[in-house]
Design a protein around this motif. Sequence first.
Motif, PDB file in Angstrom:
ATOM      1  N   PRO A   3     -50.124 -28.790  46.011  1.00  0.00           N
ATOM      2  CA  PRO A   3     -50.260 -30.103  45.389  1.00  0.00           C
ATOM      3  C   PRO A   3     -50.928 -30.018  44.014  1.00  0.00           C
ATOM      4  N   LEU A   4     -50.591 -30.953  43.149  1.00  0.00           N
ATOM      5  CA  LEU A   4     -51.271 -31.110  41.874  1.00  0.00           C
ATOM      6  C   LEU A   4     -52.453 -32.043  42.077  1.00  0.00           C
ATOM      7  N   PHE A   5     -53.661 -31.551  41.832  1.00  0.00           N
ATOM      8  CA  PHE A   5     -54.856 -32.386  41.975  1.00  0.00           C
ATOM      9  C   PHE A   5     -55.271 -32.868  40.595  1.00  0.00           C
ATOM     10  N   LEU A   6     -55.305 -34.195  40.418  1.00  0.00           N
ATOM     11  CA  LEU A   6     -55.512 -34.776  39.102  1.00  0.00           C
ATOM     12  C   LEU A   6     -56.789 -35.583  38.993  1.00  0.00           C
ATOM     13  N   GLY A   7     -57.716 -35.383  39.934  1.00  0.00           N
ATOM     14  CA  GLY A   7     -58.997 -36.087  39.841  1.00  0.00           C
ATOM     15  C   GLY A   7     -58.805 -37.578  39.729  1.00  0.00           C
ATOM     16  N   ASN A   8     -59.423 -38.182  38.703  1.00  0.00           N
ATOM     17  CA  ASN A   8     -59.236 -39.607  38.453  1.00  0.00           C
ATOM     18  C   ASN A   8     -58.616 -39.813  37.071  1.00  0.00           C
ATOM     19  N   ALA A   9     -57.742 -38.882  36.678  1.00  0.00           N
ATOM     20  CA  ALA A   9     -57.085 -38.940  35.366  1.00  0.00           C
ATOM     21  C   ALA A   9     -55.824 -39.791  35.465  1.00  0.00           C
ATOM     22  N   GLY A  10     -55.932 -41.039  35.081  1.00  0.00           N
ATOM     23  CA  GLY A  10     -54.817 -41.981  35.223  1.00  0.00           C
ATOM     24  C   GLY A  10     -53.606 -41.596  34.393  1.00  0.00           C
ATOM     25  N   GLN A  30     -57.143 -42.465  44.607  1.00  0.00           N
ATOM     26  CA  GLN A  30     -56.371 -42.876  45.782  1.00  0.00           C
ATOM     27  C   GLN A  30     -56.416 -44.382  46.015  1.00  0.00           C
ATOM     28  N   LYS A  31     -57.168 -45.103  45.172  1.00  0.00           N
ATOM     29  CA  LYS A  31     -57.199 -46.568  45.235  1.00  0.00           C
ATOM     30  C   LYS A  31     -56.508 -47.206  44.033  1.00  0.00           C
ATOM     31  N   ARG A  32     -55.977 -46.368  43.122  1.00  0.00           N
ATOM     32  CA  ARG A  32     -55.366 -46.904  41.896  1.00  0.00           C
ATOM     33  C   ARG A  32     -53.866 -47.071  42.098  1.00  0.00           C
ATOM     34  N   PRO A  33     -53.345 -48.276  41.923  1.00  0.00           N
ATOM     35  CA  PRO A  33     -51.929 -48.539  42.233  1.00  0.00           C
ATOM     36  C   PRO A  33     -50.968 -47.798  41.313  1.00  0.00           C
ATOM     37  N   ILE A  34     -49.869 -47.351  41.919  1.00  0.00           N
ATOM     38  CA  ILE A  34     -48.809 -46.697  41.161  1.00  0.00           C
ATOM     39  C   ILE A  34     -47.442 -47.131  41.666  1.00  0.00           C
ATOM     40  N   GLY A  35     -47.445 -48.089  42.596  1.00  0.00           N
ATOM     41  CA  GLY A  35     -46.211 -48.570  43.227  1.00  0.00           C
ATOM     42  C   GLY A  35     -45.135 -49.009  42.256  1.00  0.00           C
ATOM     43  N   ARG A  86     -59.097 -54.262  35.978  1.00  0.00           N
ATOM     44  CA  ARG A  86     -59.483 -54.207  37.403  1.00  0.00           C
ATOM     45  C   ARG A  86     -58.905 -52.981  38.104  1.00  0.00           C
ATOM     46  N   VAL A  87     -57.907 -52.324  37.501  1.00  0.00           N
ATOM     47  CA  VAL A  87     -57.272 -51.175  38.152  1.00  0.00           C
ATOM     48  C   VAL A  87     -57.453 -49.914  37.308  1.00  0.00           C
ATOM     49  N   LYS A  88     -58.556 -49.841  36.567  1.00  0.00           N
ATOM     50  CA  LYS A  88     -58.901 -48.622  35.838  1.00  0.00           C
ATOM     51  C   LYS A  88     -59.686 -47.706  36.786  1.00  0.00           C
ATOM     52  N   CYS A 120     -62.501 -47.929  37.805  1.00  0.00           N
ATOM     53  CA  CYS A 120     -63.087 -48.845  38.779  1.00  0.00           C
ATOM     54  C   CYS A 120     -62.654 -50.245  38.352  1.00  0.00           C
ATOM     55  N   ASP A 121     -63.077 -51.274  39.079  1.00  0.00           N
ATOM     56  CA  ASP A 121     -62.846 -52.653  38.649  1.00  0.00           C
ATOM     57  C   ASP A 121     -63.841 -52.935  37.531  1.00  0.00           C
ATOM     58  N   ARG A 122     -63.399 -52.718  36.303  1.00  0.00           N
ATOM     59  CA  ARG A 122     -64.332 -52.800  35.178  1.00  0.00           C
ATOM     60  C   ARG A 122     -64.827 -54.214  34.913  1.00  0.00           C
ATOM     61  N   VAL A 123     -64.048 -55.203  35.270  1.00  0.00           N
ATOM     62  CA  VAL A 123     -64.512 -56.583  35.091  1.00  0.00           C
ATOM     63  C   VAL A 123     -65.735 -56.822  35.972  1.00  0.00           C
ATOM     64  N   GLN A 124     -65.624 -56.437  37.229  1.00  0.00           N
ATOM     65  CA  GLN A 124     -66.740 -56.630  38.156  1.00  0.00           C
ATOM     66  C   GLN A 124     -67.909 -55.726  37.804  1.00  0.00           C
ATOM     67  N   ALA A 125     -67.612 -54.491  37.410  1.00  0.00           N
ATOM     68  CA  ALA A 125     -68.685 -53.548  37.078  1.00  0.00           C
ATOM     69  C   ALA A 125     -69.474 -54.023  35.854  1.00  0.00           C
ATOM     70  N   LEU A 126     -68.786 -54.577  34.864  1.00  0.00           N
ATOM     71  CA  LEU A 126     -69.476 -55.120  33.695  1.00  0.00           C
ATOM     72  C   LEU A 126     -70.335 -56.320  34.085  1.00  0.00           C
ATOM     73  N   HIS A 127     -69.777 -57.188  34.914  1.00  0.00           N
ATOM     74  CA  HIS A 127     -70.523 -58.353  35.413  1.00  0.00           C
ATOM     75  C   HIS A 127     -71.799 -57.900  36.110  1.00  0.00           C
ATOM     76  N   ASP A 128     -71.663 -56.953  37.024  1.00  0.00           N
ATOM     77  CA  ASP A 128     -72.815 -56.521  37.812  1.00  0.00           C
ATOM     78  C   ASP A 128     -73.856 -55.824  36.942  1.00  0.00           C
ATOM     79  N   GLY A 129     -73.404 -54.986  36.013  1.00  0.00           N
ATOM     80  CA  GLY A 129     -74.334 -54.265  35.168  1.00  0.00           C
ATOM     81  C   GLY A 129     -75.089 -55.178  34.213  1.00  0.00           C
ATOM     82  N   LEU A 130     -74.390 -56.113  33.604  1.00  0.00           N
ATOM     83  CA  LEU A 130     -75.049 -57.045  32.688  1.00  0.00           C
ATOM     84  C   LEU A 130     -76.066 -57.906  33.421  1.00  0.00           C
ATOM     85  N   ASN A 131     -75.712 -58.341  34.631  1.00  0.00           N
ATOM     86  CA  ASN A 131     -76.637 -59.179  35.395  1.00  0.00           C
ATOM     87  C   ASN A 131     -77.809 -58.387  35.957  1.00  0.00           C
TER      88      ASN A 131
END
Length: 423
Positions: free
Chosen positions: A90-97, A123-128, A322-324, A326-337
Amino acid sequence: MGAPHTATVVPPGFALQGKVAPPGSKSITNRALLLAALANGTSRLTGALKSDDTRHMSNALRQMGVTVDEPDDTTFVVTSGGYLQAPEGPLFLGNAGTAMRFLTAAVATVNGDVTLDGDAYMQKRPIGPLLDALRAGGIEVSSATGCPPVVVKGNGSLTAKTFEIDGGLSSQYVSALLMLAACGTAAIDVKLTGKDIGARGYVDLTLACMQAFGASVEVVDDVTWRIAATGYHACDYVIEPDASAATYLWAAQALTGGAIDLGVPDDCFTQPDASAQRVIAAYPAMPAVINGSQMQDAVPTLAVLAAFNNTPVRFTELANLRVKECDRVQALHDGLNAIRPGLATVEGDDLLVAADPALAGSHCDALIDTHSDHRMAMCFALAGLKVSGIRLLDPECVGKTYPGYWDALRSLGVTVNMAERSA
């Protein structure tokens, strides 16, 4: 002491001045690596990025019979017979989108089965949607979840006449199909099912790179490209600095009133995120509304900068964030708060940053979860230039695209403390 688990940026209290050369563009490096691997001959890629993402791409190409030499820190020399061979495993690609999406399409040219997999985040990033487009083009592909791992069963020949894709979901799907299309037995049309592309500028980058490697592209209409069956030809290719990386340096300059020389003019960048420079230059009077759809990787930088702006900022059209990694929208919200409760709110796919210039010079006890996302680590480090006490989890994740980030800040006189996370 083991590997550091948190980073704390100490507010410098002075204007940052000096010269920092950003690394090469990740987006262009991974495109050029793939096209060089599909080209017959030897290509020399200079100004390239060496990072986790490009390492995953180059290692995968090596697994498929391509010779990839690295004579120095910014050069790849790629030698290929003009085709990819079936890998032994298998080709292992880490989290390289980019690597995952581009290679999922490209390995359709292989004579044999190819499995592409990644880490738990991948494994949570959509490619369908990309798989559906390939399947409709006669390529046998499968995924149990619509996310990696993916299995592509190639027969060594690409006979598709058309690929159709909704470009609004991800420009990387469009780019993946465009690069594959030049490998057909006859011309292939790549058509958008809607007029929107998640980040059209990245498609333009792809087309420019393809043409440099010998592809012939005809713009049929607003939503269709016709790619001739030219294959690719080896060439020497110069990769420009990474505009997404440059945004952190532009923002550090703006936040501290400094002057950071990137070694290249601000207008030399062709990447979409370069448009963020104009927004950063407006600080502390940033626009009230910023559309993030065409400069997606710059949004985290701009959102942290907005926290110190004179007036609130609303970021719109962020669905793709949201599909980068991580969910960057939520992560930015949480970090700023975490820095100050109420600093950010989310409405649908919009992020509202309340803005508070009084944050500058304050102290907080914030432990920010970067979700192992390089952009979260790098953008919240900027907040540490103005607010003391901010600790960032997993600072090593910057290695995905900017391994020298912490050293770059230190070279400007910024103190960055690494420490084990206390239990």
